[in-house]
Design a protein around this motif. Structure first.
Motif, PDB file in Angstrom:
ATOM      1  N   UNK A 111       0.854  -1.185   0.000  1.00 21.82           N
ATOM      2  CA  UNK A 111       0.000   0.000   0.000  1.00 21.82           C
ATOM      3  C   UNK A 111       0.888   1.234   0.000  1.00 21.82           C
ATOM      4  N   UNK A 112       0.298   2.374  -0.350  1.00 21.25           N
ATOM      5  CA  UNK A 112       1.071   3.622  -0.423  1.00 21.25           C
ATOM      6  C   UNK A 112       1.333   4.173   0.971  1.00 21.25           C
ATOM      7  N   UNK A 113       2.505   4.761   1.143  1.00 23.77           N
ATOM      8  CA  UNK A 113       2.831   5.454   2.388  1.00 23.77           C
ATOM      9  C   UNK A 113       1.971   6.710   2.504  1.00 23.77           C
ATOM     10  N   UNK A 114       1.862   7.284   3.733  1.00 24.60           N
ATOM     11  CA  UNK A 114       0.987   8.447   3.939  1.00 24.60           C
ATOM     12  C   UNK A 114       1.239   9.601   2.977  1.00 24.60           C
ATOM     13  N   UNK A 115       2.506   9.921   2.704  1.00 19.34           N
ATOM     14  CA  UNK A 115       2.787  11.052   1.809  1.00 19.34           C
ATOM     15  C   UNK A 115       2.224  10.788   0.422  1.00 19.34           C
ATOM     16  N   UNK A 116       2.279   9.523  -0.023  1.00 21.27           N
ATOM     17  CA  UNK A 116       1.734   9.186  -1.330  1.00 21.27           C
ATOM     18  C   UNK A 116       0.211   9.250  -1.311  1.00 21.27           C
ATOM     19  N   UNK A 117      -0.380   8.896  -0.169  1.00 18.77           N
ATOM     20  CA  UNK A 117      -1.834   8.995  -0.040  1.00 18.77           C
ATOM     21  C   UNK A 117      -2.289  10.446  -0.167  1.00 18.77           C
ATOM     22  N   UNK A 118      -1.492  11.366   0.404  1.00 21.73           N
ATOM     23  CA  UNK A 118      -1.833  12.786   0.270  1.00 21.73           C
ATOM     24  C   UNK A 118      -1.868  13.174  -1.197  1.00 21.73           C
ATOM     25  N   UNK A 119      -0.836  12.808  -1.947  1.00 20.58           N
ATOM     26  CA  UNK A 119      -0.778  13.175  -3.364  1.00 20.58           C
ATOM     27  C   UNK A 119      -1.895  12.500  -4.159  1.00 20.58           C
ATOM     28  N   UNK A 120      -2.152  11.241  -3.899  1.00 21.09           N
ATOM     29  CA  UNK A 120      -3.191  10.528  -4.645  1.00 21.09           C
ATOM     30  C   UNK A 120      -4.578  11.064  -4.301  1.00 21.09           C
ATOM     31  N   UNK A 121      -4.786  11.445  -3.036  1.00 16.59           N
ATOM     32  CA  UNK A 121      -6.082  11.981  -2.619  1.00 16.59           C
ATOM     33  C   UNK A 121      -6.380  13.301  -3.310  1.00 16.59           C
TER      34      UNK A 121
END
Length: 627
Positions: free
Chosen positions: A597-607
């Motif tokens: 799964x994506x790390x939190x920083x990647x979740x921010x960008x994807x969101x």
């Protein structure tokens, strides 16, 4: 309440004329450790280590609580549990329970060891400025605090043994400074008997032998000075298998040649006559640390663990590694930990960042030159070759007690030349990727913050903003940051500039800015720093996987289909991204294969990439990633 550690252990409760130090040895040990770390969190594990070393009983936690209770009861140090760290000026003495440990609140001037060290630092500065009489008075005041060896009547575990060794070494250094000041004031006769006794007791202490030789020569006892050298040379050869140091040999040669320059002592009115300091002397302890951005929220346990791990020990220098995802607050935590541990490193704190503002690696020679200049080297003394610079740094740090903080470390090989060599030194290493550092004594891994801590960061940063009247709005904003302190502070900075905004305006700003390929939370900039040192094929794979529309959980088979490669190769690339904190593994399937799964920083960008036709910043384009 006053505590004396520089000799027999003494504790004076308020209003009591006599010492009331605990009689029970384990209680004495705990109180001594807490006093040596007054106003700082002492992790419970460190107290357990002190009492039982590597073999604690199953009941160690309960026993520790009992001993702390006895200290509280005896000295009226009651404090509510869970109150968190307290300030030294917050009121009367108290012993608080905090996450992972205990903290004794006590004014530093009420602990003799804390009064001693600033006096010695002041004396060294006065001596270096040629103010020998003032230096002599300052160091004499410091030495008057000593009544015997530090904690002479306390049973010592590994923690107290290390602290007592450090304090006794500081005493020896202060005593040498006072004698050196006396010699520069022309008081050769006054120190002769003391130096003779010290030289007999410490036959391999070259500094003492050198001072005695100089005092004898200045009192017209040249033959006796030469005999001291012969005796010292034999002792050093017999006990250590070495020759005398170049400094001691040079003094011997000067005495043989009746060098008149040895007769000149610098009086209080003639500081210009002082002999020049050795090339490696520190004019002033360097402090290169950038200031922390503000109050640290949500990392009390990690901060206490780092502070304990950075305490020098007899076994050798502490080397502590902190790593975690982009934006998780590694750099800020390192700076706070370095500030807390600073008093253990009186010779300075050096700071180096190994990636520049353009995400390019900083040459190790550049970092070493900065460190050596901070330690007093001139440009003319600095060699051009990086290996020679590294050897010079190791030599200059061999007898010092300083802390080196290195941030943005991406390759453990960079550390070989940048770590100090002295046992009294320490190193704190921050990295945005997982590192294996063979010499590491402690590793701390950061993760996203809980929601409550995120809310506290946001509301504390904009305490006077209208948005604090919208609890639900604050939580929605905090949720957009996925537990990353860096993203939370970016929102706070914007809100400080726009006090008229409500939550919906802030959320709209984040969403629309991301759709316009902007970087409202600074996440893309942090991502760029993580990507900068990855191989081109790993960056390309990241871009393809990141831009793919599909489930947030990636299996090796799904990644292989997206990358157009075999599953084994895809799994290798996925694990490279795990090491860079861009992906994280989830539970393994029955066949032993992980999904990711994506790390939190990647979740921010994807969101927040929204409905834009291109991925945020073009990150998904393989050619762009390779470039």
């Amino acid at each position: 309440m006053r505590v004396n550690l520089l000799g027999p252990f003494e504790v004076y409760a308020a209003g009591e004329p006599d010492s009331s130090a605990p009689a029970a040895q384990k209680v004495r040990q705990i109180l001594a450790v807490l006093a040596l770390n007054a106003n700082r969190v002492v992790p419970s594990g460190r107290l357990v280590e002190e009492l039982w070393a590597d073999n604690p009983p199953a009941s160690a936690g309960t026993a520790l609580q009992t001993y702390v209770y006895q200290i509280r009861k005896r000295f009226g140090l009651g404090s509510p549990r869970g109150g968190g760290p307290v300030r030294a000026d917050a009121g009367r003495p108290a012993l608080s329970t905090v996450d992972g440990g205990y903290q004794l609140r006590l004014p530093e001037e009420h602990v003799d060891a804390f009064r001693f060290e600033p006096l010695v630092r002041r004396a060294r500065k006065e001596f270096q400025d040629g103010q020998y009489l003032r230096a002599r008075d300052s160091v004499a005041t410091a030495l008057a605090l000593w009544r015997d060896a530090a904690l002479v009547d306390v049973r010592k575990g590994p923690v107290l043994e290390s602290e007592a060794l450090r304090l006794n070494e500081l005493y020896s250094g202060a005593r040498d400074l006072r004698i050196h000041a006396d010699l520069n004031l022309g008081r050769h006769h006054e120190v002769l008997s003391e130096l003779t006794a010290l030289a007999t007791r410490e036959p391999t202490n070259e500094n003492t032998q050198r001072q005695l030789m100089l005092a004898l020569y200045r009192t017209d006892r040249r033959a006796d000075a030469l005999r001291v050298y012969q005796s010292a040379r034999e002792s050093i050869a017999d006990e250590l298998g070495l020759d005398p140091s170049p400094e001691l040999q040079a003094l011997h040669t000067a005495i043989l040649n009746s060098d008149e320059s040895l007769l000149h002592a610098a009086g209080p009115a003639a500081p210009q006559a002082a002999r020049p300091a050795p090339a490696a002397a520190v004019v002033q302890a360097p402090s290169h640390l950038p200031p922390p951005q503000g109050h640290l929220v949500g990392r009390r346990g990690q901060l206490a663990r780092l502070s304990g791990a950075l305490t020098p020990r007899a076994a050798g220098r502490p080397v502590v590694v902190v790593h975690g995802p982009p934006g998780s607050g590694k750099s800020e935590l390192c700076l706070h930990a370095a500030e807390q541990a600073g008093r253990h490193y009186p010779d300075g704190r050096l700071f180096g960042r190994l990636l520049d503002a353009e995400n390019r690696p900083v040459d190790r020679a550049t970092v070493l030159r900065s460190f050596l200049r901070g330690l007093g080297a001139t440009d003319g003394q600095l060699p051009s070759d990086v290996t020679d610079l590294g050897l010079m740094f190791r030599t200059w740090t061999a007898d010092r007690r300083l802390l080196v903080v290195l941030d943005d470390v991406t390759d453990p090989a960079d550390l070989a030349l940048l770590l100090p060599s002295g046992k009294g030194c320490g190193a704190l290493i921050g990295s945005r990727r997982r590192l294996f550092v063979p010499s590491a004594t402690e590793e701390v891994e950061l993760d996203r913050l809980p929601m409550d801590d995120c809310v506290r960061i946001l509301t504390a940063a904009v305490a006077d903003h209208r948005i604090t009247m919208e609890p639900d709005g604050v939580r929605r904003l905090a949720g957009l940051c996925h537990g990353l302190p860096g993203a939370l502070l970016a929102i706070a900075a914007k809100l400080r500039l726009r006090p008229h905004w409500a939550a919906r305006q802030a959320i709209g700003w984040i969403t629309e800015s991301a759709k316009a390929h902007e970087d409202p939370l600074g996440t893309r900039a942090r991502l760029d720093r993580s990507l900068a040192r990855l191989p081109a094929d790993v960056r390309s794979a990241f871009g393809t996987l990141f831009s793919a529309a599909g489930p947030d959980r990636l299996s090796p088979a799904a990644a292989a289909a997206l990358l157009g490669t075999g599953e084994h190769r895809a799994e290798t690339l996925l694990e490279e991204l795990v090491e860079a904190y861009l992906l994280r593994p989830s539970a393994a399937s029955p066949d032993g294969r992980f999904s990711y799964t994506w790390e939190p920083a990647m979740e921010v960008l994807r969101t927040h990439r929204g409905a834009a036709p291109e991925p945020v910043g073009g990150l998904g384009h393989p050619q762009a990633m390779a470039a």
